[in-house]
Design a protein around this motif. Structure first.
Motif, PDB file in Angstrom:
ATOM      1  N   GLU A  17       5.885   5.604 -10.223  1.00  0.00           N
ATOM      2  CA  GLU A  17       4.517   6.072 -10.289  1.00  0.00           C
ATOM      3  C   GLU A  17       3.612   4.864 -10.537  1.00  0.00           C
ATOM      4  O   GLU A  17       3.977   3.968 -11.302  1.00  0.00           O
ATOM      5  CB  GLU A  17       4.349   7.076 -11.432  1.00  0.00           C
ATOM      6  N   PRO A  18       2.430   4.826  -9.908  1.00  0.00           N
ATOM      7  CA  PRO A  18       1.514   3.702 -10.142  1.00  0.00           C
ATOM      8  C   PRO A  18       1.050   3.660 -11.603  1.00  0.00           C
ATOM      9  O   PRO A  18       0.746   4.694 -12.194  1.00  0.00           O
ATOM     10  CB  PRO A  18       0.326   3.999  -9.226  1.00  0.00           C
ATOM     11  N   VAL A  19       1.038   2.471 -12.175  1.00  0.00           N
ATOM     12  CA  VAL A  19       0.531   2.249 -13.526  1.00  0.00           C
ATOM     13  C   VAL A  19      -0.236   0.934 -13.548  1.00  0.00           C
ATOM     14  O   VAL A  19      -0.004   0.064 -12.709  1.00  0.00           O
ATOM     15  CB  VAL A  19       1.658   2.192 -14.583  1.00  0.00           C
ATOM     16  N   GLN A  20      -1.167   0.813 -14.477  1.00  0.00           N
ATOM     17  CA  GLN A  20      -1.834  -0.465 -14.683  1.00  0.00           C
ATOM     18  C   GLN A  20      -1.070  -1.194 -15.775  1.00  0.00           C
ATOM     19  O   GLN A  20      -0.908  -0.681 -16.883  1.00  0.00           O
ATOM     20  CB  GLN A  20      -3.278  -0.258 -15.097  1.00  0.00           C
ATOM     21  N   ALA A  21      -0.576  -2.375 -15.457  1.00  0.00           N
ATOM     22  CA  ALA A  21       0.185  -3.163 -16.424  1.00  0.00           C
ATOM     23  C   ALA A  21      -0.193  -4.624 -16.275  1.00  0.00           C
ATOM     24  O   ALA A  21      -0.416  -5.116 -15.163  1.00  0.00           O
ATOM     25  CB  ALA A  21       1.677  -2.985 -16.212  1.00  0.00           C
ATOM     26  N   LYS A  22      -0.265  -5.300 -17.380  1.00  0.00           N
ATOM     27  CA  LYS A  22      -0.546  -6.727 -17.372  1.00  0.00           C
ATOM     28  C   LYS A  22       0.748  -7.528 -17.289  1.00  0.00           C
ATOM     29  O   LYS A  22       0.788  -8.613 -16.736  1.00  0.00           O
ATOM     30  CB  LYS A  22      -1.321  -7.107 -18.630  1.00  0.00           C
ATOM     31  N   PHE A  23       1.826  -6.965 -17.841  1.00  0.00           N
ATOM     32  CA  PHE A  23       3.110  -7.645 -17.869  1.00  0.00           C
ATOM     33  C   PHE A  23       4.193  -6.735 -17.310  1.00  0.00           C
ATOM     34  O   PHE A  23       4.172  -5.532 -17.518  1.00  0.00           O
ATOM     35  CB  PHE A  23       3.486  -8.028 -19.310  1.00  0.00           C
ATOM     36  N   ILE A  24       5.132  -7.331 -16.608  1.00  0.00           N
ATOM     37  CA  ILE A  24       6.301  -6.617 -16.096  1.00  0.00           C
ATOM     38  C   ILE A  24       7.534  -7.308 -16.672  1.00  0.00           C
ATOM     39  O   ILE A  24       7.662  -8.527 -16.598  1.00  0.00           O
ATOM     40  CB  ILE A  24       6.387  -6.677 -14.553  1.00  0.00           C
ATOM     41  N   GLY A  25       8.421  -6.520 -17.260  1.00  0.00           N
ATOM     42  CA  GLY A  25       9.674  -7.063 -17.770  1.00  0.00           C
ATOM     43  C   GLY A  25      10.828  -6.592 -16.898  1.00  0.00           C
ATOM     44  O   GLY A  25      10.881  -5.448 -16.485  1.00  0.00           O
ATOM     45  N   TYR A  26      11.739  -7.506 -16.604  1.00  0.00           N
ATOM     46  CA  TYR A  26      12.900  -7.194 -15.767  1.00  0.00           C
ATOM     47  C   TYR A  26      14.141  -7.703 -16.480  1.00  0.00           C
ATOM     48  O   TYR A  26      14.188  -8.853 -16.903  1.00  0.00           O
ATOM     49  CB  TYR A  26      12.748  -7.875 -14.411  1.00  0.00           C
ATOM     50  N   VAL A  27      15.128  -6.844 -16.637  1.00  0.00           N
ATOM     51  CA  VAL A  27      16.404  -7.238 -17.211  1.00  0.00           C
ATOM     52  C   VAL A  27      17.460  -6.980 -16.151  1.00  0.00           C
ATOM     53  O   VAL A  27      17.550  -5.882 -15.607  1.00  0.00           O
ATOM     54  CB  VAL A  27      16.726  -6.434 -18.494  1.00  0.00           C
ATOM     55  N   GLY A  28      18.243  -7.994 -15.846  1.00  0.00           N
ATOM     56  CA  GLY A  28      19.263  -7.852 -14.821  1.00  0.00           C
ATOM     57  C   GLY A  28      20.602  -8.413 -15.274  1.00  0.00           C
ATOM     58  O   GLY A  28      20.694  -9.124 -16.267  1.00  0.00           O
ATOM     59  N   THR A  35      25.144 -13.981  -5.300  1.00  0.00           N
ATOM     60  CA  THR A  35      23.804 -14.089  -5.894  1.00  0.00           C
ATOM     61  C   THR A  35      23.172 -12.737  -6.190  1.00  0.00           C
ATOM     62  O   THR A  35      21.996 -12.671  -6.511  1.00  0.00           O
ATOM     63  CB  THR A  35      22.875 -14.886  -4.960  1.00  0.00           C
ATOM     64  N   TRP A  36      23.927 -11.664  -6.088  1.00  0.00           N
ATOM     65  CA  TRP A  36      23.389 -10.338  -6.380  1.00  0.00           C
ATOM     66  C   TRP A  36      23.108 -10.208  -7.872  1.00  0.00           C
ATOM     67  O   TRP A  36      23.765 -10.805  -8.702  1.00  0.00           O
ATOM     68  CB  TRP A  36      24.380  -9.265  -5.949  1.00  0.00           C
ATOM     69  N   ASN A  37      22.112  -9.401  -8.190  1.00  0.00           N
ATOM     70  CA  ASN A  37      21.732  -9.153  -9.570  1.00  0.00           C
ATOM     71  C   ASN A  37      21.486  -7.664  -9.732  1.00  0.00           C
ATOM     72  O   ASN A  37      20.689  -7.082  -9.010  1.00  0.00           O
ATOM     73  CB  ASN A  37      20.466  -9.949  -9.897  1.00  0.00           C
ATOM     74  N   SER A  38      22.154  -7.040 -10.655  1.00  0.00           N
ATOM     75  CA  SER A  38      22.001  -5.607 -10.884  1.00  0.00           C
ATOM     76  C   SER A  38      20.839  -5.349 -11.837  1.00  0.00           C
ATOM     77  O   SER A  38      20.729  -5.988 -12.882  1.00  0.00           O
ATOM     78  CB  SER A  38      23.272  -5.023 -11.493  1.00  0.00           C
ATOM     79  N   ILE A  39      19.977  -4.401 -11.485  1.00  0.00           N
ATOM     80  CA  ILE A  39      18.860  -4.048 -12.352  1.00  0.00           C
ATOM     81  C   ILE A  39      19.385  -3.251 -13.535  1.00  0.00           C
ATOM     82  O   ILE A  39      20.088  -2.268 -13.373  1.00  0.00           O
ATOM     83  CB  ILE A  39      17.813  -3.222 -11.591  1.00  0.00           C
ATOM     84  N   ILE A  40      19.023  -3.702 -14.716  1.00  0.00           N
ATOM     85  CA  ILE A  40      19.384  -2.998 -15.934  1.00  0.00           C
ATOM     86  C   ILE A  40      18.175  -2.226 -16.452  1.00  0.00           C
ATOM     87  O   ILE A  40      18.283  -1.072 -16.844  1.00  0.00           O
ATOM     88  CB  ILE A  40      19.885  -3.973 -17.019  1.00  0.00           C
ATOM     89  N   GLU A  41      16.995  -2.866 -16.415  1.00  0.00           N
ATOM     90  CA  GLU A  41      15.820  -2.237 -16.999  1.00  0.00           C
ATOM     91  C   GLU A  41      14.546  -2.862 -16.435  1.00  0.00           C
ATOM     92  O   GLU A  41      14.488  -4.065 -16.192  1.00  0.00           O
ATOM     93  CB  GLU A  41      15.873  -2.447 -18.511  1.00  0.00           C
ATOM     94  N   PHE A  42      13.520  -2.051 -16.180  1.00  0.00           N
ATOM     95  CA  PHE A  42      12.181  -2.498 -15.836  1.00  0.00           C
ATOM     96  C   PHE A  42      11.219  -1.966 -16.891  1.00  0.00           C
ATOM     97  O   PHE A  42      11.321  -0.816 -17.305  1.00  0.00           O
ATOM     98  CB  PHE A  42      11.728  -1.936 -14.478  1.00  0.00           C
TER      99      PHE A  42
END
Length: 51
Positions: A17-28, A35-42
């Motif tokens: 869903e669209p959200v307004q965010a200043k920061f995006i966190g990605y844990v993989g 070189t594949w990376n599995s998404i753990i958390e956004f």
């Protein structure tokens, strides 16, 4: 929060869903085979909170 574990042999797309965010966190989770990376958390945040 429910965790889902599945093996995927190809690219997978995700819709959010669209959200307004200043920061995006990605844990993989990478691996030693390729070189594949599995998404753990956004995460999306309007402000950065230091803890």
């Amino acid at each position: 929060m429910k965790s889902i574990v599945k093996k995927q042999a190809a690219y997978e797309t995700f819709e959010f869903e669209p959200v307004q965010a200043k920061f995006i966190g990605y844990v993989g989770q990478g691996n030693a085979s390729n070189t594949w990376n599995s998404i753990i958390e956004f995460l999306g945040a309007r402000e950065l909170k230091m803890t």
